[in-house]
Write a protein that holds these residues in place. Structure first.
Motif, PDB file in Angstrom:
ATOM      1  N   GLY A 179      32.110  47.607  30.929  1.00 40.41           N
ATOM      2  CA  GLY A 179      31.163  48.071  31.882  1.00 40.41           C
ATOM      3  C   GLY A 179      29.847  47.323  31.752  1.00 40.41           C
ATOM      4  O   GLY A 179      29.257  46.887  32.895  1.00 40.41           O
ATOM      5  N   VAL A 180      29.306  47.396  30.759  1.00 42.36           N
ATOM      6  CA  VAL A 180      27.943  46.762  30.448  1.00 42.36           C
ATOM      7  C   VAL A 180      28.037  45.201  30.771  1.00 42.36           C
ATOM      8  O   VAL A 180      27.218  44.591  31.374  1.00 42.36           O
ATOM      9  CB  VAL A 180      27.625  46.879  29.015  1.00 42.36           C
ATOM     10  CG1 VAL A 180      26.466  45.902  28.714  1.00 42.36           C
ATOM     11  CG2 VAL A 180      27.209  48.183  28.547  1.00 42.36           C
ATOM     12  N   PHE A 227      32.331  52.380  37.911  1.00 42.00           N
ATOM     13  CA  PHE A 227      33.323  53.161  38.035  1.00 42.00           C
ATOM     14  C   PHE A 227      34.026  52.825  36.741  1.00 42.00           C
ATOM     15  O   PHE A 227      34.903  53.954  36.192  1.00 42.00           O
ATOM     16  CB  PHE A 227      34.199  52.666  39.134  1.00 42.00           C
ATOM     17  CG  PHE A 227      33.517  53.152  40.411  1.00 42.00           C
ATOM     18  CD1 PHE A 227      32.830  54.345  40.667  1.00 42.00           C
ATOM     19  CD2 PHE A 227      33.807  52.609  41.544  1.00 42.00           C
ATOM     20  CE1 PHE A 227      32.245  54.709  41.932  1.00 42.00           C
ATOM     21  CE2 PHE A 227      33.239  52.969  42.732  1.00 42.00           C
ATOM     22  CZ  PHE A 227      32.675  53.962  43.012  1.00 42.00           C
ATOM     23  N   SER A 228      34.164  51.798  36.055  1.00 45.24           N
ATOM     24  CA  SER A 228      34.600  51.509  34.878  1.00 45.24           C
ATOM     25  C   SER A 228      34.188  52.525  33.746  1.00 45.24           C
ATOM     26  O   SER A 228      34.791  53.117  32.680  1.00 45.24           O
ATOM     27  CB  SER A 228      34.891  50.237  34.436  1.00 45.24           C
ATOM     28  OG  SER A 228      33.471  49.579  33.853  1.00 45.24           O
ATOM     29  N   LEU A 229      32.779  52.900  33.767  1.00 45.39           N
ATOM     30  CA  LEU A 229      32.091  53.633  32.878  1.00 45.39           C
ATOM     31  C   LEU A 229      32.367  55.099  33.341  1.00 45.39           C
ATOM     32  O   LEU A 229      32.411  55.850  32.353  1.00 45.39           O
ATOM     33  CB  LEU A 229      30.501  53.462  33.033  1.00 45.39           C
ATOM     34  CG  LEU A 229      30.296  52.028  32.184  1.00 45.39           C
ATOM     35  CD1 LEU A 229      28.736  51.795  32.484  1.00 45.39           C
ATOM     36  CD2 LEU A 229      30.687  51.954  30.682  1.00 45.39           C
ATOM     37  N   THR A 230      32.371  55.490  34.541  1.00 40.54           N
ATOM     38  CA  THR A 230      32.425  56.794  35.042  1.00 40.54           C
ATOM     39  C   THR A 230      33.761  57.379  35.116  1.00 40.54           C
ATOM     40  O   THR A 230      34.208  58.401  34.981  1.00 40.54           O
ATOM     41  CB  THR A 230      31.893  57.166  36.252  1.00 40.54           C
ATOM     42  OG1 THR A 230      32.481  56.065  37.590  1.00 40.54           O
ATOM     43  CG2 THR A 230      30.330  56.756  35.987  1.00 40.54           C
ATOM     44  N   PRO A 255      37.021  56.125  33.611  1.00 43.81           N
ATOM     45  CA  PRO A 255      37.791  55.217  32.373  1.00 43.81           C
ATOM     46  C   PRO A 255      39.364  55.290  32.768  1.00 43.81           C
ATOM     47  O   PRO A 255      40.061  54.150  32.275  1.00 43.81           O
ATOM     48  CB  PRO A 255      37.466  55.572  31.276  1.00 43.81           C
ATOM     49  CG  PRO A 255      37.362  56.957  31.278  1.00 43.81           C
ATOM     50  CD  PRO A 255      36.596  57.256  32.758  1.00 43.81           C
ATOM     51  N   GLU A 256      39.922  56.033  33.281  1.00 47.40           N
ATOM     52  CA  GLU A 256      41.358  56.116  33.534  1.00 47.40           C
ATOM     53  C   GLU A 256      41.813  55.147  34.505  1.00 47.40           C
ATOM     54  O   GLU A 256      42.976  54.609  34.513  1.00 47.40           O
ATOM     55  CB  GLU A 256      41.940  57.521  34.019  1.00 47.40           C
ATOM     56  CG  GLU A 256      41.267  58.143  35.178  1.00 47.40           C
ATOM     57  CD  GLU A 256      40.246  58.919  34.955  1.00 47.40           C
ATOM     58  OE1 GLU A 256      39.767  59.623  36.150  1.00 47.40           O
ATOM     59  OE2 GLU A 256      39.511  58.812  34.024  1.00 47.40           O
ATOM     60  N   TYR A 257      40.853  54.614  35.268  1.00 55.78           N
ATOM     61  CA  TYR A 257      41.066  53.434  36.062  1.00 55.78           C
ATOM     62  C   TYR A 257      40.685  52.306  35.723  1.00 55.78           C
ATOM     63  O   TYR A 257      40.665  51.086  36.494  1.00 55.78           O
ATOM     64  CB  TYR A 257      40.617  53.630  37.672  1.00 55.78           C
ATOM     65  CG  TYR A 257      40.839  55.046  38.355  1.00 55.78           C
ATOM     66  CD1 TYR A 257      42.190  55.038  38.802  1.00 55.78           C
ATOM     67  CD2 TYR A 257      40.247  56.011  38.319  1.00 55.78           C
ATOM     68  CE1 TYR A 257      42.726  56.271  39.447  1.00 55.78           C
ATOM     69  CE2 TYR A 257      40.537  57.201  38.856  1.00 55.78           C
ATOM     70  CZ  TYR A 257      41.729  57.274  39.692  1.00 55.78           C
ATOM     71  OH  TYR A 257      42.298  58.581  40.162  1.00 55.78           O
ATOM     72  N   SER A 258      40.706  52.040  34.511  1.00 49.04           N
ATOM     73  CA  SER A 258      39.811  50.746  33.893  1.00 49.04           C
ATOM     74  C   SER A 258      40.673  49.613  34.110  1.00 49.04           C
ATOM     75  O   SER A 258      40.436  48.453  34.425  1.00 49.04           O
ATOM     76  CB  SER A 258      39.381  50.939  32.333  1.00 49.04           C
ATOM     77  OG  SER A 258      40.487  51.061  31.673  1.00 49.04           O
ATOM     78  N   THR A 259      41.986  49.805  34.035  1.00 56.45           N
ATOM     79  CA  THR A 259      43.048  48.661  34.270  1.00 56.45           C
ATOM     80  C   THR A 259      42.747  48.102  35.570  1.00 56.45           C
ATOM     81  O   THR A 259      42.621  46.765  35.911  1.00 56.45           O
ATOM     82  CB  THR A 259      44.492  48.913  33.825  1.00 56.45           C
ATOM     83  OG1 THR A 259      44.385  49.564  32.600  1.00 56.45           O
ATOM     84  CG2 THR A 259      45.407  47.807  33.989  1.00 56.45           C
ATOM     85  N   ILE A 260      43.086  48.931  36.562  1.00 58.25           N
ATOM     86  CA  ILE A 260      42.853  48.491  37.936  1.00 58.25           C
ATOM     87  C   ILE A 260      41.607  47.891  38.318  1.00 58.25           C
ATOM     88  O   ILE A 260      41.376  46.821  38.916  1.00 58.25           O
ATOM     89  CB  ILE A 260      43.422  49.815  38.804  1.00 58.25           C
ATOM     90  CG1 ILE A 260      44.850  49.836  38.649  1.00 58.25           C
ATOM     91  CG2 ILE A 260      42.930  49.245  40.522  1.00 58.25           C
ATOM     92  CD1 ILE A 260      45.523  50.965  39.324  1.00 58.25           C
ATOM     93  N   LEU A 261      40.315  48.331  37.811  1.00 57.01           N
ATOM     94  CA  LEU A 261      39.148  48.068  37.984  1.00 57.01           C
ATOM     95  C   LEU A 261      38.905  46.785  37.204  1.00 57.01           C
ATOM     96  O   LEU A 261      38.213  45.908  38.005  1.00 57.01           O
ATOM     97  CB  LEU A 261      38.229  49.058  37.666  1.00 57.01           C
ATOM     98  CG  LEU A 261      38.102  50.401  37.938  1.00 57.01           C
ATOM     99  CD1 LEU A 261      37.203  51.366  37.502  1.00 57.01           C
ATOM    100  CD2 LEU A 261      37.661  50.086  39.478  1.00 57.01           C
ATOM    101  N   GLY A 262      39.430  46.614  36.300  1.00 52.88           N
ATOM    102  CA  GLY A 262      39.180  45.320  35.498  1.00 52.88           C
ATOM    103  C   GLY A 262      40.118  44.027  36.231  1.00 52.88           C
ATOM    104  O   GLY A 262      39.666  42.996  36.500  1.00 52.88           O
ATOM    105  N   TYR A 263      41.287  44.439  36.821  1.00 52.89           N
ATOM    106  CA  TYR A 263      41.828  43.480  37.735  1.00 52.89           C
ATOM    107  C   TYR A 263      41.031  43.225  39.182  1.00 52.89           C
ATOM    108  O   TYR A 263      40.927  41.998  39.304  1.00 52.89           O
ATOM    109  CB  TYR A 263      43.293  43.776  38.154  1.00 52.89           C
ATOM    110  CG  TYR A 263      44.376  43.637  37.075  1.00 52.89           C
ATOM    111  CD1 TYR A 263      44.336  42.529  36.584  1.00 52.89           C
ATOM    112  CD2 TYR A 263      44.897  44.967  36.772  1.00 52.89           C
ATOM    113  CE1 TYR A 263      45.470  42.202  35.627  1.00 52.89           C
ATOM    114  CE2 TYR A 263      45.815  44.621  35.846  1.00 52.89           C
ATOM    115  CZ  TYR A 263      46.099  43.574  34.990  1.00 52.89           C
ATOM    116  OH  TYR A 263      47.077  43.208  33.922  1.00 52.89           O
TER     117      TYR A 263
END
Length: 154
Positions: free
Chosen positions: A20-21, A66-69, A71-79
């Motif tokens: 996220g950073v 959103f990746s920081l708030t 985290p359960e969506y971090s994979t999709i947010l990463g894509y």
């Protein structure tokens, strides 16, 4: 003071903080280029490339938040971060390429990040095999849905 440090450590364990950073830092570099171009184009008119860069940097900033708030969506947010990082070449030259590199690193860290604490509460968790070719009926294939795709991506 140790209580604060302990709470911070617990918070960090449940989130892709480094990813996220890096996404937030990349968006700052991507804002840099169109901010100087946009002030000239407002008075002159015409050039929409600066506006594309601002929108793209805004999306990358939101993905980092959103990746920081969430985290359960971090994979999709990463894509999504990877996609917007590559499209930033169009509007801002990738934030002079520095922002694009930071955003790509952050996106990949979000994709690779895993935590048992978050995986239990993830909306994409699925307790079963991701192998669709095995002897399973149609109900298991329908249940797999998005969660099965996310598990295959990991």
């Amino acid at each position: 003071m140790s209580d604060r440090r302990q709470r911070l450590e617990q918070w960090r364990q449940r989130r892709p903080v480094l990813g996220g950073v890096f996404l937030l830092l990349g968006s700052v570099f991507m804002f840099y280029v169109p901010m100087f171009i946009a002030k000239d184009t407002i008075f002159i008119g015409g050039n929409t490339v600066a506006y594309i860069g601002l929108v793209n940097a805004s999306f990358i900033f939101l993905i980092g938040v959103f990746s920081l708030t969430k985290p359960e969506y971090s994979t999709i947010l990463g894509y999504a971060g990877v996609v917007f990082s590559f499209t930033s070449l169009m509007g801002t030259l990738g934030g002079l390429l520095i922002g694009m590199i930071f955003s790509l690193i952050g996106s990949n860290l979000c994709i690779a990040w895993e935590s048992e604490l978050v995986e239990e509460n993830s909306p994409f968790s699925w307790n079963g095999s991701t192998d669709v070719d095995s002897d399973s009926n149609d109900e298991d294939a329908e249940d797999m849905g998005v969660s099965g795709l996310v598990n295959k991506w990991r």
